[in-house]
Design a protein around this motif. Sequence first.
Motif, PDB file in Angstrom:
ATOM      1  N   HIS A 163       0.870  -1.178   0.000  1.00 51.91           N
ATOM      2  CA  HIS A 163       0.000   0.000   0.000  1.00 51.91           C
ATOM      3  C   HIS A 163       0.908   1.229   0.000  1.00 51.91           C
ATOM      4  O   HIS A 163       1.149   1.858   1.032  1.00 51.91           O
ATOM      5  N   ARG A 164       1.389   1.600  -1.178  1.00 53.71           N
ATOM      6  CA  ARG A 164       2.353   2.690  -1.320  1.00 53.71           C
ATOM      7  C   ARG A 164       1.737   3.932  -1.951  1.00 53.71           C
ATOM      8  O   ARG A 164       2.424   4.700  -2.634  1.00 53.71           O
ATOM      9  N   GLY A 165       0.443   4.131  -1.722  1.00 50.61           N
ATOM     10  CA  GLY A 165      -0.227   5.270  -2.349  1.00 50.61           C
ATOM     11  C   GLY A 165       0.465   6.593  -2.102  1.00 50.61           C
ATOM     12  O   GLY A 165       0.639   7.401  -3.023  1.00 50.61           O
ATOM     13  N   LYS A 166       0.870   6.848  -0.862  1.00 54.16           N
ATOM     14  CA  LYS A 166       1.507   8.129  -0.548  1.00 54.16           C
ATOM     15  C   LYS A 166       2.827   8.301  -1.293  1.00 54.16           C
ATOM     16  O   LYS A 166       3.116   9.375  -1.832  1.00 54.16           O
ATOM     17  N   ALA A 167       3.651   7.257  -1.314  1.00 54.03           N
ATOM     18  CA  ALA A 167       4.943   7.354  -1.998  1.00 54.03           C
ATOM     19  C   ALA A 167       4.753   7.592  -3.486  1.00 54.03           C
ATOM     20  O   ALA A 167       5.496   8.373  -4.108  1.00 54.03           O
ATOM     21  N   ASN A 168       3.768   6.934  -4.080  1.00 56.47           N
ATOM     22  CA  ASN A 168       3.531   7.081  -5.510  1.00 56.47           C
ATOM     23  C   ASN A 168       3.079   8.496  -5.867  1.00 56.47           C
ATOM     24  O   ASN A 168       3.596   9.104  -6.807  1.00 56.47           O
ATOM     25  N   VAL A 169       2.112   9.016  -5.115  1.00 49.03           N
ATOM     26  CA  VAL A 169       1.652  10.376  -5.405  1.00 49.03           C
ATOM     27  C   VAL A 169       2.755  11.380  -5.119  1.00 49.03           C
ATOM     28  O   VAL A 169       2.931  12.356  -5.856  1.00 49.03           O
ATOM     29  N   GLN A 170       3.536  11.139  -4.066  1.00 48.65           N
ATOM     30  CA  GLN A 170       4.615  12.078  -3.745  1.00 48.65           C
ATOM     31  C   GLN A 170       5.618  12.171  -4.885  1.00 48.65           C
ATOM     32  O   GLN A 170       6.175  13.250  -5.143  1.00 48.65           O
ATOM     33  N   ALA A 171       5.849  11.072  -5.591  1.00 52.10           N
ATOM     34  CA  ALA A 171       6.761  11.114  -6.734  1.00 52.10           C
ATOM     35  C   ALA A 171       6.245  12.069  -7.805  1.00 52.10           C
ATOM     36  O   ALA A 171       7.017  12.826  -8.418  1.00 52.10           O
ATOM     37  N   ALA A 172       4.938  12.035  -8.049  1.00 47.26           N
ATOM     38  CA  ALA A 172       4.352  12.963  -9.015  1.00 47.26           C
ATOM     39  C   ALA A 172       4.424  14.399  -8.500  1.00 47.26           C
ATOM     40  O   ALA A 172       4.692  15.338  -9.261  1.00 47.26           O
ATOM     41  N   LEU A 173       4.194  14.581  -7.201  1.00 47.97           N
ATOM     42  CA  LEU A 173       4.300  15.920  -6.627  1.00 47.97           C
ATOM     43  C   LEU A 173       5.734  16.444  -6.724  1.00 47.97           C
ATOM     44  O   LEU A 173       5.945  17.638  -6.979  1.00 47.97           O
TER      45      LEU A 173
END
Length: 369
Positions: A163-173
């Motif tokens: 469950h890496r949702g935060k890490a994935n979105v942070q990469a886009a940010l």
Amino acid sequence: MSVRNFALAAAPVLLALVASCAGPGLSQEAISAQPDTAPAIPATEWAMIEPGGDTLCATGTPFRFHVRGGDMSRVMLFLNGGGACWSGDHCDVATEPTPYTPFADMASNDPELLEGVFDSANAANPFAGWTQLFVPYCTGDSHLGSKDVVYQTSAGEAVTIHHRGKANVQAALDWLYANRPAAQRVFVTGGSAGGIGSPYYAGLVADQYPEAEIVQLADGSGGYRAAGIAEVLETWGAFEGTPDWPEFSALDRAAASTEDFFRVTAARHPEMQMARFDNVDDQVQQDFLGLLGTGKPVRELLAANNADLARDIPGIRTFSAPGDGHTALRFDHFYTEQTAGVRLSDWVRDLAEGRAGSSVSCETDSSCD
């Protein structure tokens, strides 16, 4: 209520819908693993970014996101949707059909195959000419997860889910912050599961761009109201890895709901325009509510959630349309959907341009049925 005991068969419509998302893989070429070294991206083309690092999809496959170049000062950040999972039977990709989108390279995660706000040729598109970031969804956690979980299936098999949702979105940010450092207007939105995460990420973006106008819109996620939600959020680690905001510290995690992400962000950034769209009889949300242990009509729960948020966030705007459809921004009916004489695409354009109108509901003209 144990999140491991939900009956998979309780949501046949949802499962069929998610399964239909599978299709051809992405044809775009990955242009850079380092956000700040990415070359210029044409406004008419999508580029695929493979960030690496801590990013990952649910079963360990790579994550990637997509960027379409455009106005350096105007950015639309879209968090994609596609089911969710919080038990071994739900998360196991051997489940047929799989009730969530587990891979970044599924057709449903390709913005080139989507319509609505991703149709750059449509003159009515409120975001034509904007920089667009599209964040695929492959973690089963509404983009909010922050830990790896080992689940047990009903057959006794161990299933490890990232469950890496935060890490994935942070990469886009990180790409956004490095490549659009002077953004003046950022529209943070998402469909379905992405709608759930959108208010949280709008708060992060507002922290990064204190002088910019940030607008948030959740598409197709307003009807969730069930006692089991707090446990699901804990399972995903939704409140781990959050910023050190007093608004989060004050939150009662044991009784948390998806609406609380609106409340936390609104308390921190009261100037932000927040909004959401829903069909009042959304069948996918109804199926998910069944998995969460409630059989109440989504229309009733949506109305209660909207009333609570209107009380707590007076400036929020909602658009409640008739029908049992699920989300609008990714589809052509975004341009034809209307309620009480208001066209959804016009309503969203006004939001995007800082001219928020009134809330709209099919209850106003008795057109819900």
